[in-house]
Each structure stands twice: as C-alpha cells, then as structure tokens.
Design a protein around this motif. Structure first.
Motif, short mmCIF file in Angstrom:
data_model
loop_
_atom_site.label_atom_id
_atom_site.label_comp_id
_atom_site.label_asym_id
_atom_site.label_seq_id
_atom_site.Cartn_x
_atom_site.Cartn_y
_atom_site.Cartn_z
N LEU A 1 20.13 58.05 54.95
CA LEU A 1 19.15 57.33 55.64
C LEU A 1 19.67 56.31 56.40
O LEU A 1 19.63 55.73 56.86
CB LEU A 1 17.92 57.71 54.52
CG LEU A 1 16.63 56.53 55.44
CD1 LEU A 1 15.21 57.01 55.06
CD2 LEU A 1 16.72 55.31 54.70
N LEU A 2 20.32 55.31 54.71
CA LEU A 2 20.37 54.46 55.30
C LEU A 2 21.82 54.10 56.15
O LEU A 2 22.16 53.25 56.78
CB LEU A 2 21.04 54.07 54.34
CG LEU A 2 20.06 53.18 52.65
CD1 LEU A 2 20.48 52.94 52.07
CD2 LEU A 2 19.05 52.66 53.66
N ALA A 3 22.40 54.99 56.42
CA ALA A 3 23.87 55.58 56.96
C ALA A 3 23.39 54.96 58.31
O ALA A 3 23.74 55.07 59.38
CB ALA A 3 25.11 56.55 55.84
N GLN A 4 21.90 56.17 58.49
CA GLN A 4 21.75 56.52 59.81
C GLN A 4 20.59 55.86 60.68
O GLN A 4 20.28 55.41 61.97
CB GLN A 4 21.27 58.22 59.90
CG GLN A 4 22.42 58.98 59.32
CD GLN A 4 23.48 58.90 61.03
OE1 GLN A 4 23.47 58.62 62.21
NE2 GLN A 4 24.93 59.48 60.36
N LEU A 5 19.69 55.29 59.57
CA LEU A 5 19.02 54.62 60.09
C LEU A 5 18.56 52.56 61.17
O LEU A 5 18.10 53.11 62.50
CB LEU A 5 18.42 53.31 58.70
CG LEU A 5 16.61 52.37 59.42
CD1 LEU A 5 15.69 53.81 59.63
CD2 LEU A 5 16.94 52.25 57.52
N PRO A 6 20.61 52.22 61.13
CA PRO A 6 20.81 51.95 62.68
C PRO A 6 20.38 52.19 63.63
O PRO A 6 20.03 52.08 65.23
CB PRO A 6 22.13 50.86 62.54
CG PRO A 6 21.95 51.10 60.93
CD PRO A 6 21.48 52.49 61.01
N PHE A 7 20.37 53.66 63.71
CA PHE A 7 21.04 54.70 65.43
C PHE A 7 19.62 55.51 65.32
O PHE A 7 19.30 55.84 66.66
CB PHE A 7 21.68 55.24 65.02
CG PHE A 7 23.58 55.30 64.68
CD1 PHE A 7 23.96 53.81 65.35
CD2 PHE A 7 23.39 55.15 63.03
CE1 PHE A 7 25.22 53.56 65.22
CE2 PHE A 7 24.83 54.48 63.21
CZ PHE A 7 25.30 53.98 64.00
N LEU B 1 17.25 62.07 63.90
CA LEU B 1 17.23 61.19 63.77
C LEU B 1 15.74 60.10 64.11
O LEU B 1 14.77 59.37 64.41
CB LEU B 1 18.58 60.61 65.36
CG LEU B 1 19.75 60.13 64.85
CD1 LEU B 1 20.66 59.30 65.13
CD2 LEU B 1 19.87 59.02 63.66
N ASN B 2 15.10 61.28 65.07
CA ASN B 2 13.83 61.16 66.04
C ASN B 2 12.62 60.66 64.77
O ASN B 2 11.93 60.24 64.63
CB ASN B 2 14.02 62.49 66.62
CG ASN B 2 14.43 61.74 68.32
OD1 ASN B 2 15.15 61.25 68.90
ND2 ASN B 2 13.54 62.67 68.78
N MET B 3 12.87 61.55 63.08
CA MET B 3 11.73 62.14 62.88
C MET B 3 12.14 60.42 61.66
O MET B 3 10.92 59.44 61.28
CB MET B 3 12.02 62.39 61.33
CG MET B 3 11.49 64.24 62.06
SD MET B 3 9.58 63.96 62.55
CE MET B 3 8.98 63.83 60.82
N LEU B 4 13.19 59.89 61.89
CA LEU B 4 13.56 58.40 61.17
C LEU B 4 12.68 57.39 61.54
O LEU B 4 11.98 56.46 61.28
CB LEU B 4 14.60 58.37 61.12
CG LEU B 4 15.79 58.73 59.88
CD1 LEU B 4 17.33 57.88 59.84
CD2 LEU B 4 15.00 58.96 58.34
#
Length: 380
Positions: free
Chosen positions: A181-187, A278-281
C-alpha cells in the motif's frame, strides 16, 4: 554459483498477490541467498480481478499455474494438494512460504508438511474465533503445521503462544500488505478518474464526499434476505451520501440469482465493475467512510486512517479496532445506518497506525527467514 536455498511462494487470490509482491522483492537481493519460485494455485483467477494485479505489482508470471478453479471447500483443497505435490517433487524446495488464510494456503502447507518440507506462514495467528468461517479453520491448521510464523499484529503472537506454539518460532514483523500500500499509494488515481473510466463522470463532483462499499463474503451475499437488507440499507445511506459499490463477481452473481438487481437502481448508488488495485486505493484514500466485509480493507483503511465499518459480527484483525480506524458494525441495518450518520456528523474514527505497519515488514520476514535457513544448515 547457484543459490543454496530455494523457497516456493504460493499465491491463490488477489490479496495473496498484494502480500507476496514485497516478499519476493525482499528475497531478491543476492545476499539473501534465496531463490524464490512463484506458484499460483488458480483458486481465484480471472483477468479482471487477478491478472491485472501482476502488471500493477510488477510481478513475473508464476513458474507454475495449478489452475484448480472453483469448487467446494473440500474438493478445492484436495485438488490443490494433488496438483501441488508434483511441483514439490520437481523443484525440491528448502521451504514453502504461504500467506493469508485461503484454501490453497492450508492445502499447500499440508502437502509440504507431509513431504517433510518446512512451512513458513506470513500473517499467522489471526483469529476471529468463528469456526463457521472457512478461513478460520485454514488459519488454525496452517499455524499448527508451520515451522516459522510471522505475525502482523500483537494479538497474533498472543494467540499462537496460547495455542502452544513455541516462542522461538514466532516473529512479529508487521503487515506486508501495508508494504505494498505505501509503495503504490503515490500512483493511485483520483476518484474522478476512476469514475470516468467507468463512464460515470460527474457522479461525484470534485471535492464532494462519498462512501465506498465492498461486499463479497458468503455469509453476507449468499443468503438472500441478508443481502437484501444490506443493499437496502446502503440505498438509504445514499440519500445522505453517494455510495460507490465495486461489484465483486460473487456478489453480482448472487444479486442476479436472487432477483435483487433492481435494488441497485438508486440515483446516488453507483455500481462499478471490478477495480484494479490502484483504483481501489484511490477510492479508499478519498472516501468519507468505507463499509466492508473484507479483512484486507479493514487493514488498508487503518493504514490510510479512513473510518471503516465492518459488516460482520467479528474480526480476526482486532488491532484495526483497538488502534485503527475500524469499528464492528454487525449486520443490523438500523445499527449500520446509525453508525454511518455518526461518522457524517462527527467525522469518524481516524485511529493510529499499528506497530510495524511501516513498509518494512517484508524485509523483517526475509531477515528472519535467512537467519533461520543459515542456522538450520549449520545444524545439518
């Protein structure tokens, strides 16, 4: 020189991929001296809900795809065991690493144990104490089979000690799902972009608030009266706050089977197709509240400090309630709506981030595993 250790890493469903991605990266550096082999059981697989995760998480295709598909719990577990044993015979691994609590987790752990291959269990020790949940059976049995048990919260360690697991086999490492989550959140895209993809541009004006709903557990969606009650409550909530509802394939099928699709015809409830990770995030991080029966979403909303209501009577992740932003709402529509209105009125529960949910859990798993492998080899 070939690496001296070989670990088979098993995935079976989308949450497994989110947990496995940081583990594979943590084992990749040469100094770990570990070769990983990814095996996908195929317990849950379709391009919409699973295949896209490989691209997003930059995972290579599995070395082995068992393609077991859907079946009853007993048949599925047996079929995974039948197809996994030849993989063990072909690869001769040093250990088998499993994550989570799906049927494939137990099936592969049991197969490895019968072949005298050590089992490593990531996300060990979680307990709902509800034996009606198939996942609870899988958790308890997998933990009894495992040689190393990696816990994501303090309650997991306490549970294992109470069940007689020796302390030296338990490692409190934190939550590998939060690593991803932390790695992908910016995207993660904005909700507006997600809605535009679903041809719902304008459903939520920029800057406005909304609720996000996910439902997929058989205990909620397979029983028509319960499913009707939950959907009706969400339609009522939509009078106060727009509701976004990504439809899980199981939920979609049950709505059709029980003749309940018409309930979704509400102007402020928007059904979405299955969403990418990513959309769900993006939808979660911008929501005013999240309503869910998913264990992973309970954890993700806690990491994002977004108020979450769990539409179940229990949780195997109590730290999300005791420290995080989660509350157990149960399944009574009047209680659920009252809690939703409290969140709208008072802003909801932000909570705090649990210990070791810091993006480095996978590295702790890799370090503890490497130390164990080296010690084990010296003893041999």
């Amino acid at each position: 020189m070939s690496r001296p250790y070989r670990i088979i890493c098993v995935v079976a469903a989308r949450p497994n991929l989110v947990k496995m991605a940081p583990l594979l990266r943590a084992f990749a550096p040469p100094e770990t001296q570990v070769e990983t082999i990814l095996v996908h059981s195929g317990q849950h697989y379709d391009v919409e809900m699973d295949g896209q995760f490989f691209d997003t998480l930059q995972l290579q295709a599995p070395a082995f795809q068992l393609a077991v598909g859907s079946a009853s719990h007993a048949v599925q577990t047996a079929e995974v065991m039948r197809r996994f044993e030849p993989v063990l015979e072909q690869t001769l691994p040093t250990a088998v690493l499993v994550v989570g609590d799906v049927n494939s987790t137990l099936a592969c752990a049991l197969t490895a144990a019968k072949c005298n291959i050590p089992v490593l269990h990531v996300e060990a020790g979680l307990r709902s104490y509800d034996r009606a949940m198939p996942e609870e059976i899988n958790r308890v049995l997998t933990d009894q089979l495992a040689e190393l048990l990696f816990t994501s919260e303090v309650s997991g360690t306490s549970n294992l000690l109470r069940e007689g697991v020796p302390a030296h086999r338990i490692h409190f490492v934190g939550n590998v799902m939060i690593d991803t989550l932390l790695a992908q959140l910016p995207f993660a895209p904005s909700p507006t972009d997600v809605l535009r993809q679903a041809n719902l541009a304008g459903f939520i004006p920029d800057g406005s608030s909304y609720a996000l709903l996910t439902l997929h557990r058989p205990s909620n969606v397979d029983e028509p009266q319960r499913l009707r009650a939950l959907i009706t409550a969400m339609v009522k909530l939509s009078d106060d706050l727009p509701v976004l509802f990504p439809l899980h394939p199981r939920t979609r099928d049950m709505l059709r089977r029980h003749g309940l699709v018409g309930l979704l015809d509400a102007p402020r409830l928007a059904c979405l197709p299955p969403q990418s990770y990513l959309n769900m995030l993006g939808l979660m991080k911008n929501a005013s509240m999240v309503l869910t029966d998913s264990g992973g979403v309970q954890e993700e909303t806690t990491a994002l400090r977004i108020p979450c209501l769990t539409l179940r009577d229990n949780t195997e992740r109590p730290v999300t309630v005791s420290e995080g932003s989660n509350a157990i709402a149960g399944r009574d529509p009047s209680v659920i709506l009252a809690l939703c209105r409290d969140i709208l009125r008072y802003g909801g529960k932000a909570g705090s981030i649990p210990q070791y949910w810091d993006g480095h859990a996978a590295h702790r798993v890799a370090q503890a595993t490497t130390n164990w492998l080296q010690t084990r080899r010296e003893r041999c």
